[in-house]
Design a protein around this motif. Structure first.
Motif, PDB file in Angstrom:
ATOM      1  N   LEU A  26       0.830  -1.202   0.000  1.00 26.97           N
ATOM      2  CA  LEU A  26       0.000   0.000   0.000  1.00 26.97           C
ATOM      3  C   LEU A  26       0.867   1.255   0.000  1.00 26.97           C
ATOM      4  O   LEU A  26       0.632   2.178  -0.779  1.00 26.97           O
ATOM      5  CB  LEU A  26      -0.925  -0.002   1.220  1.00 26.97           C
ATOM      6  CG  LEU A  26      -1.769   1.247   1.442  1.00 26.97           C
ATOM      7  CD1 LEU A  26      -2.744   1.465   0.300  1.00 26.97           C
ATOM      8  CD2 LEU A  26      -2.497   1.161   2.772  1.00 26.97           C
ATOM      9  N   ARG A  29       2.269   1.891  -3.349  1.00 29.29           N
ATOM     10  CA  ARG A  29       1.280   2.437  -4.283  1.00 29.29           C
ATOM     11  C   ARG A  29       1.003   3.907  -4.012  1.00 29.29           C
ATOM     12  O   ARG A  29       0.792   4.677  -4.934  1.00 29.29           O
ATOM     13  CB  ARG A  29      -0.025   1.648  -4.213  1.00 29.29           C
ATOM     14  CG  ARG A  29       0.091   0.314  -4.860  1.00 29.29           C
ATOM     15  CD  ARG A  29      -1.233  -0.341  -5.034  1.00 29.29           C
ATOM     16  NE  ARG A  29      -1.021  -1.675  -5.591  1.00 29.29           N
ATOM     17  CZ  ARG A  29      -1.956  -2.564  -5.725  1.00 29.29           C
ATOM     18  NH1 ARG A  29      -3.189  -2.292  -5.356  1.00 29.29           N
ATOM     19  NH2 ARG A  29      -1.681  -3.744  -6.229  1.00 29.29           N
ATOM     20  N   TYR A  41      -5.523   8.255  -2.666  1.00 25.71           N
ATOM     21  CA  TYR A  41      -5.650   6.797  -2.724  1.00 25.71           C
ATOM     22  C   TYR A  41      -7.011   6.366  -2.183  1.00 25.71           C
ATOM     23  O   TYR A  41      -7.707   5.546  -2.787  1.00 25.71           O
ATOM     24  CB  TYR A  41      -4.533   6.106  -1.939  1.00 25.71           C
ATOM     25  CG  TYR A  41      -4.679   4.601  -1.978  1.00 25.71           C
ATOM     26  CD1 TYR A  41      -4.110   3.862  -2.999  1.00 25.71           C
ATOM     27  CD2 TYR A  41      -5.434   3.931  -1.015  1.00 25.71           C
ATOM     28  CE1 TYR A  41      -4.280   2.481  -3.068  1.00 25.71           C
ATOM     29  CE2 TYR A  41      -5.609   2.557  -1.081  1.00 25.71           C
ATOM     30  CZ  TYR A  41      -5.031   1.841  -2.107  1.00 25.71           C
ATOM     31  OH  TYR A  41      -5.210   0.482  -2.175  1.00 25.71           O
ATOM     32  N   ASP A  44      -9.840   7.086  -4.575  1.00 24.09           N
ATOM     33  CA  ASP A  44      -9.861   6.183  -5.725  1.00 24.09           C
ATOM     34  C   ASP A  44     -10.173   4.730  -5.355  1.00 24.09           C
ATOM     35  O   ASP A  44     -10.528   3.944  -6.231  1.00 24.09           O
ATOM     36  CB  ASP A  44      -8.514   6.226  -6.458  1.00 24.09           C
ATOM     37  CG  ASP A  44      -8.244   7.580  -7.100  1.00 24.09           C
ATOM     38  OD1 ASP A  44      -9.197   8.365  -7.295  1.00 24.09           O
ATOM     39  OD2 ASP A  44      -7.057   7.855  -7.390  1.00 24.09           O
ATOM     40  N   ASN A  45     -10.035   4.367  -4.087  1.00 33.39           N
ATOM     41  CA  ASN A  45     -10.158   2.963  -3.692  1.00 33.39           C
ATOM     42  C   ASN A  45     -11.190   2.710  -2.596  1.00 33.39           C
ATOM     43  O   ASN A  45     -11.155   1.671  -1.937  1.00 33.39           O
ATOM     44  CB  ASN A  45      -8.786   2.430  -3.239  1.00 33.39           C
ATOM     45  CG  ASN A  45      -7.816   2.381  -4.391  1.00 33.39           C
ATOM     46  OD1 ASN A  45      -7.860   1.471  -5.201  1.00 33.39           O
ATOM     47  ND2 ASN A  45      -6.968   3.392  -4.499  1.00 33.39           N
ATOM     48  N   THR A  46     -12.090   3.659  -2.406  1.00 31.78           N
ATOM     49  CA  THR A  46     -13.149   3.512  -1.414  1.00 31.78           C
ATOM     50  C   THR A  46     -14.486   3.492  -2.128  1.00 31.78           C
ATOM     51  O   THR A  46     -14.720   4.259  -3.054  1.00 31.78           O
ATOM     52  CB  THR A  46     -13.115   4.674  -0.397  1.00 31.78           C
ATOM     53  OG1 THR A  46     -11.848   4.665   0.264  1.00 31.78           O
ATOM     54  CG2 THR A  46     -14.218   4.538   0.641  1.00 31.78           C
ATOM     55  N   ARG A  47     -15.333   2.568  -1.689  1.00 33.26           N
ATOM     56  CA  ARG A  47     -16.664   2.472  -2.287  1.00 33.26           C
ATOM     57  C   ARG A  47     -17.688   2.243  -1.194  1.00 33.26           C
ATOM     58  O   ARG A  47     -17.365   1.752  -0.110  1.00 33.26           O
ATOM     59  CB  ARG A  47     -16.700   1.362  -3.324  1.00 33.26           C
ATOM     60  CG  ARG A  47     -16.243   0.025  -2.850  1.00 33.26           C
ATOM     61  CD  ARG A  47     -15.930  -0.928  -4.013  1.00 33.26           C
ATOM     62  NE  ARG A  47     -15.060  -1.986  -3.591  1.00 33.26           N
ATOM     63  CZ  ARG A  47     -15.469  -3.191  -3.209  1.00 33.26           C
ATOM     64  NH1 ARG A  47     -16.741  -3.490  -3.245  1.00 33.26           N
ATOM     65  NH2 ARG A  47     -14.603  -4.098  -2.821  1.00 33.26           N
ATOM     66  N   ILE A  59     -12.694  -0.025   1.836  1.00 29.11           N
ATOM     67  CA  ILE A  59     -11.434   0.535   1.353  1.00 29.11           C
ATOM     68  C   ILE A  59     -10.620  -0.630   0.799  1.00 29.11           C
ATOM     69  O   ILE A  59     -10.217  -1.531   1.543  1.00 29.11           O
ATOM     70  CB  ILE A  59     -10.646   1.245   2.468  1.00 29.11           C
ATOM     71  CG1 ILE A  59     -11.485   2.364   3.085  1.00 29.11           C
ATOM     72  CG2 ILE A  59      -9.326   1.785   1.928  1.00 29.11           C
ATOM     73  CD1 ILE A  59     -10.880   2.966   4.341  1.00 29.11           C
ATOM     74  N   ASP A  60     -10.413  -0.632  -0.514  1.00 31.04           N
ATOM     75  CA  ASP A  60      -9.646  -1.694  -1.155  1.00 31.04           C
ATOM     76  C   ASP A  60      -8.160  -1.481  -0.935  1.00 31.04           C
ATOM     77  O   ASP A  60      -7.637  -0.384  -1.149  1.00 31.04           O
ATOM     78  CB  ASP A  60      -9.959  -1.751  -2.655  1.00 31.04           C
ATOM     79  CG  ASP A  60     -11.384  -2.192  -2.917  1.00 31.04           C
ATOM     80  OD1 ASP A  60     -11.817  -3.190  -2.317  1.00 31.04           O
ATOM     81  OD2 ASP A  60     -12.069  -1.533  -3.725  1.00 31.04           O
ATOM     82  N   LEU A  61      -7.499  -2.542  -0.500  1.00 33.76           N
ATOM     83  CA  LEU A  61      -6.059  -2.553  -0.293  1.00 33.76           C
ATOM     84  C   LEU A  61      -5.450  -3.491  -1.330  1.00 33.76           C
ATOM     85  O   LEU A  61      -6.166  -4.224  -2.004  1.00 33.76           O
ATOM     86  CB  LEU A  61      -5.742  -3.034   1.128  1.00 33.76           C
ATOM     87  CG  LEU A  61      -6.360  -2.228   2.269  1.00 33.76           C
ATOM     88  CD1 LEU A  61      -6.105  -2.913   3.597  1.00 33.76           C
ATOM     89  CD2 LEU A  61      -5.836  -0.814   2.276  1.00 33.76           C
ATOM     90  N   PRO A  62      -4.149  -3.507  -1.458  1.00 34.71           N
ATOM     91  CA  PRO A  62      -3.518  -4.417  -2.416  1.00 34.71           C
ATOM     92  C   PRO A  62      -3.741  -5.890  -2.069  1.00 34.71           C
ATOM     93  O   PRO A  62      -4.032  -6.243  -0.923  1.00 34.71           O
ATOM     94  CB  PRO A  62      -2.029  -4.065  -2.317  1.00 34.71           C
ATOM     95  CG  PRO A  62      -1.975  -2.706  -1.730  1.00 34.71           C
ATOM     96  CD  PRO A  62      -3.175  -2.608  -0.843  1.00 34.71           C
ATOM     97  N   HIS A  66      -9.078  -5.882   2.072  1.00 31.74           N
ATOM     98  CA  HIS A  66      -9.809  -4.626   2.162  1.00 31.74           C
ATOM     99  C   HIS A  66     -10.267  -4.395   3.595  1.00 31.74           C
ATOM    100  O   HIS A  66     -10.227  -5.284   4.430  1.00 31.74           O
ATOM    101  CB  HIS A  66     -10.980  -4.572   1.173  1.00 31.74           C
ATOM    102  CG  HIS A  66     -12.050  -5.582   1.402  1.00 31.74           C
ATOM    103  ND1 HIS A  66     -12.010  -6.834   0.844  1.00 31.74           N
ATOM    104  CD2 HIS A  66     -13.181  -5.531   2.117  1.00 31.74           C
ATOM    105  CE1 HIS A  66     -13.080  -7.518   1.211  1.00 31.74           C
ATOM    106  NE2 HIS A  66     -13.807  -6.749   1.993  1.00 31.74           N
TER     107      HIS A  66
END
Length: 127
Positions: A26, A29, A41, A44-47, A59-62, A66
């Motif tokens: 993370l 990135r 970050y 762009d990576n939270t839904r 929150i999506d992590l590598p 998540h």
């Protein structure tokens, strides 16, 4: 010369190593661990997902990991399986495992900005 005896890692040790590895990815990135890059970050990576009539923030992590946030409860999910929770304990954010062991976020997250942003999601009720 004495050599240290090697032993296989316990499941808890492997889980903590996995957290270290994913958060290291993370940080690579994010590249520059300042508040602006961390917020970018997260943006762009939270839904948001409606699940069982409750709103969940993810929150999506590598690498298939998540963070799920539902009503003050924060849980780390690793490849579809609950790994641990993130709780506020004695004024510090920690990963709390089901067996009662905890792992300080300071061990994993090297930047105070990321801690500060995550702490906005955590309340004492999440304990």
């Amino acid at each position: 010369m004495l050599e240290a005896e090697e032993h296989p890692f316990t499941e808890q040790e492997l889980s903590k190593k996995r957290l270290d590895d994913v958060f290291a990815l993370l940080m690579k990135r994010i590249k520059t661990p300042d508040r602006e890059h961390i917020v970018a970050y997260l943006r762009d990576n939270t839904r948001l997902v409606l699940e069982d009539r409750r709103l969940k923030t993810i929150i999506d992590l590598p690498d298939g990991m998540h963070i799920d946030i539902v009503l003050g409860t924060i849980q780390v999910i690793d490849k579809g399986k609950p790994l641990c929770r993130i709780v506020l304990m004695e004024g510090r954010l920690v990963f709390l495992f089901d067996d009662g062991t905890s792992y300080s976020l300071l061990s994993v997250l090297l930047d105070e900005s990321l801690l500060e942003i995550l702490s906005e999601y955590v309340t004492p009720s999440a304990q």
